[in-house]
Design an enzyme around this catalytic site. Structure first.
Site, mmCIF file in Angstrom:
data_model
loop_
_atom_site.group_PDB
_atom_site.id
_atom_site.type_symbol
_atom_site.label_atom_id
_atom_site.label_comp_id
_atom_site.label_asym_id
_atom_site.label_seq_id
_atom_site.Cartn_x
_atom_site.Cartn_y
_atom_site.Cartn_z
ATOM 1 N N GLU A 1 0.671 -0.991 -0.033
ATOM 2 C CA GLU A 1 0.090 0.056 -0.084
ATOM 3 C C GLU A 1 0.867 1.177 0.005
ATOM 4 O O GLU A 1 1.943 1.286 0.425
ATOM 5 C CB GLU A 1 -0.913 -0.020 1.324
ATOM 6 C CG GLU A 1 -0.356 -0.398 2.520
ATOM 7 C CD GLU A 1 -1.266 -0.250 3.714
ATOM 8 O OE1 GLU A 1 -2.103 -1.092 3.447
ATOM 9 O OE2 GLU A 1 -1.160 0.429 4.640
ATOM 10 N N CYS B 1 3.595 8.395 0.166
ATOM 11 C CA CYS B 1 4.158 7.605 1.160
ATOM 12 C C CYS B 1 4.436 6.159 0.557
ATOM 13 O O CYS B 1 3.350 5.559 0.186
ATOM 14 C CB CYS B 1 3.431 7.631 2.329
ATOM 15 S SG CYS B 1 4.069 6.464 3.519
ATOM 16 N N CYS C 1 6.864 -6.263 7.436
ATOM 17 C CA CYS C 1 7.927 -5.872 8.012
ATOM 18 C C CYS C 1 8.282 -6.926 9.379
ATOM 19 O O CYS C 1 7.321 -7.410 9.804
ATOM 20 C CB CYS C 1 7.490 -4.529 8.728
ATOM 21 S SG CYS C 1 8.804 -3.646 9.518
ATOM 22 N N CYS D 1 7.295 -3.520 15.891
ATOM 23 C CA CYS D 1 6.938 -2.436 16.867
ATOM 24 C C CYS D 1 5.441 -2.628 17.159
ATOM 25 O O CYS D 1 4.557 -2.960 16.259
ATOM 26 C CB CYS D 1 6.948 -1.076 16.016
ATOM 27 S SG CYS D 1 8.600 -0.599 15.365
ATOM 28 N N CYS E 1 2.015 -1.100 15.303
ATOM 29 C CA CYS E 1 2.252 -0.827 13.917
ATOM 30 C C CYS E 1 1.591 -2.078 13.335
ATOM 31 O O CYS E 1 2.065 -3.261 13.429
ATOM 32 C CB CYS E 1 3.694 -0.730 13.483
ATOM 33 S SG CYS E 1 3.763 -0.609 11.467
ATOM 34 N N CYS F 1 0.388 2.783 8.514
ATOM 35 C CA CYS F 1 1.164 1.742 7.581
ATOM 36 C C CYS F 1 0.479 0.645 7.877
ATOM 37 O O CYS F 1 0.185 0.008 9.230
ATOM 38 C CB CYS F 1 2.482 1.516 8.716
ATOM 39 S SG CYS F 1 3.370 3.001 8.473
HETATM 40 N N1 SAH Z 1 10.000 1.035 9.243
HETATM 41 C C1 SAH Z 1 10.401 2.557 9.409
HETATM 42 C C2 SAH Z 1 9.335 3.319 8.110
HETATM 43 C C3 SAH Z 1 7.847 2.601 8.218
HETATM 44 S S1 SAH Z 1 6.765 3.074 9.380
HETATM 45 C C4 SAH Z 1 10.016 3.186 10.471
HETATM 46 O O1 SAH Z 1 10.222 2.693 11.437
HETATM 47 O O2 SAH Z 1 10.333 4.558 10.518
HETATM 48 C C5 SAH Z 1 6.581 4.933 9.201
HETATM 49 C C6 SAH Z 1 6.313 5.737 10.534
HETATM 50 O O3 SAH Z 1 4.830 5.482 11.025
HETATM 51 C C7 SAH Z 1 7.236 5.503 11.501
HETATM 52 O O4 SAH Z 1 7.606 6.546 12.276
HETATM 53 C C8 SAH Z 1 6.330 4.462 12.383
HETATM 54 O O5 SAH Z 1 6.691 4.020 13.717
HETATM 55 C C9 SAH Z 1 4.947 5.127 12.302
HETATM 56 N N2 SAH Z 1 3.804 4.314 12.586
HETATM 57 C C10 SAH Z 1 3.508 2.843 12.631
HETATM 58 N N3 SAH Z 1 2.405 2.620 12.794
HETATM 59 C C11 SAH Z 1 1.691 3.841 13.478
HETATM 60 C C12 SAH Z 1 0.443 3.975 14.039
HETATM 61 N N4 SAH Z 1 -0.509 3.053 14.116
HETATM 62 N N5 SAH Z 1 0.350 5.257 14.354
HETATM 63 C C13 SAH Z 1 1.373 6.149 14.153
HETATM 64 N N6 SAH Z 1 2.511 6.126 13.689
HETATM 65 C C14 SAH Z 1 2.570 4.707 13.085
#
Ligand code: SAH
Length: 346
Positions: free
Chosen positions: A93, A106, A113, A117, A120, A334
């Site tokens: 996506e 984006c 992944c 985290c 996420c 994401c």
């Molecule tokens: N793996 C990379 C890039 C992808 S995530 C990274 O960790 O930076 C892009 C951003 O979106 C990251 O800062 C991630 O922590 C954030 N993110 C992911 N899920 C989220 C959510 N549910 N709410 C807010 N930010 C989120």
């Protein structure tokens, strides 16, 4: 045999390939322009390529064009979320956001992944594979064609950890910013990482002008380890030093992403601790309330906590902004849309 992934080749590599194939040198310019300037999705559209060569390309090569599987448009702000299917059937996506300064896309860098985290959605089924350079480019190309307007900013903040798919992401940046291609300024390209220290150091040496965004999300290692498994591998001190080295070698200010999660990292003492860690650095903090997903029980920080957090950072002299939340009504964060699509029957 795997077909040759022509659209992943940087210009010099394509020129070498054209030579190896015994084709005249000007074919490299024609092919590069069709793929990266005119953004075709099939060899048939390449009208100045002779028929027999077109057939040969069709048999041996692929353009890895993406197919739009679904588009959701936010009624609130015009943000568009795209679900694409890849040639092997995997889904990824991307999101397109309209800002005053231009259209920003984006993109995803992996299918899924592996970073884990806890807030996420991209990581729920682990990482299936890296995206090819052509598949990362394809997201920008398909969206630019769909909206009929230029894409001026690209953030690699979709699914995946870009610094794990290092080589393909570097080729993506170099092709996207190539003046013979879309020529997106490197300053308008952001690589977002959860903090893989050796890869940040490698990136510092690339002589690129891209913006580095570091997903910090916590003021100390204890909280960071609670929500981000990668924090067990690299401490905040190591990460911040790597960001300092990135700034020293590129002159580019690092952005720290901080998503505010109710009761976890959003209180005044967290803001003060974060400020003390970032003091003296040429840094910028981007605050974003966590986008809740049904698969975890995190809640977005309360409005008053967000405001207080921002105030404290400003009082402490740390540059900070609150990121405009966009596309919340369309599974903007994401991995949310893909996860929903794949679990539509649950
Ligand atoms: N793996 C990379 C890039 C992808 S995530 C990274 O960790 O930076 C892009 C951003 O979106 C990251 O800062 C991630 O922590 C954030 N993110 C992911 N899920 C989220 C959510 N549910 N709410 C807010 N930010 C989120």
């Amino acid at each position: 045999m795997d077909r040759i992934d022509l659209r992943s080749m940087e210009y010099e590599r394509l020129k070498a390939w054209v030579r190896e194939e015994g084709l005249p040198a000007f074919r490299a310019d024609q092919l590069f322009s069709w793929m990266h300037e005119k953004l075709v999705s099939s060899f048939d559209e390449m009208s100045n390529i002779p028929k027999d060569l077109k057939e040969r390309l069709k048999q041996n090569c692929t353009l890895n064009a993406l197919e739009i599987r679904r588009v959701q448009t936010s009624k609130a702000d015009g943000t568009k979320k795209y679900l694409f299917s890849l040639e092997d059937g995997n889904l990824i996506e991307s999101v397109m956001m309209r800002y005053k300064h231009g259209n920003s896309v984006c993109v995803s860098s992996q299918v899924g992944c592996a970073m884990g985290c806890s807030f996420c959605a991209s990581t729920l089924n682990g990482c299936i594979r890296n995206l090819h350079t052509s598949e990362i480019l394809g997201q920008v190309y398909a969206i630019q064609k769909d909206i009929g307007e230029r894409v001026s900013n690209v953030v690699i903040m979709g699914m995946g950890e870009p610094l794990v798919n290092y080589e393909n992401v570097m080729a993506f940046v170099r092709i996207l910013s190539d003046e013979k291609a879309l020529h997106v300024s490197q300053r308008n390209i952001t690589i977002s990482t959860c903090g893989i220290v050796p890869a940040i150091d490698r990136l510092s040496q690339e002589s690129l002008k891209v913006t580095l965004a570091l997903s910090l999300h916590a003021p100390n290692d204890r909280i960071r380890r609670q929500i981000m498994p990668v924090a067990k591998k690299y401490s905040m001190d190591e990460i911040l030093s790597a960001c300092d080295r990135y700034f020293e070698s590129t002159g580019r200010r690092v952005t720290f992403e901080y998503c505010l999660i109710d009761g976890i990292n959003d209180k005044p003492e967290h803001a003060r601790e974060l400020a003390s860690r970032l003091k003296g650095r040429n840094a910028h903090v981007n605050l974003i309330p966590v986008n809740p997903t049904p698969e975890n029980d995190y809640g977005a920080a309360a409005e008053k906590d967000i405001r207080r957090f921002l105030e404290i950072l400003e009082e402490e002299g740390i540059q900070a902004t609150r990121r405009r939340e966009m596309g919340r009504d369309i599974d903007g964060a994401c991995g949310q849309l893909r996860y929903k699509e794949e679990h539509a029957d649950v």
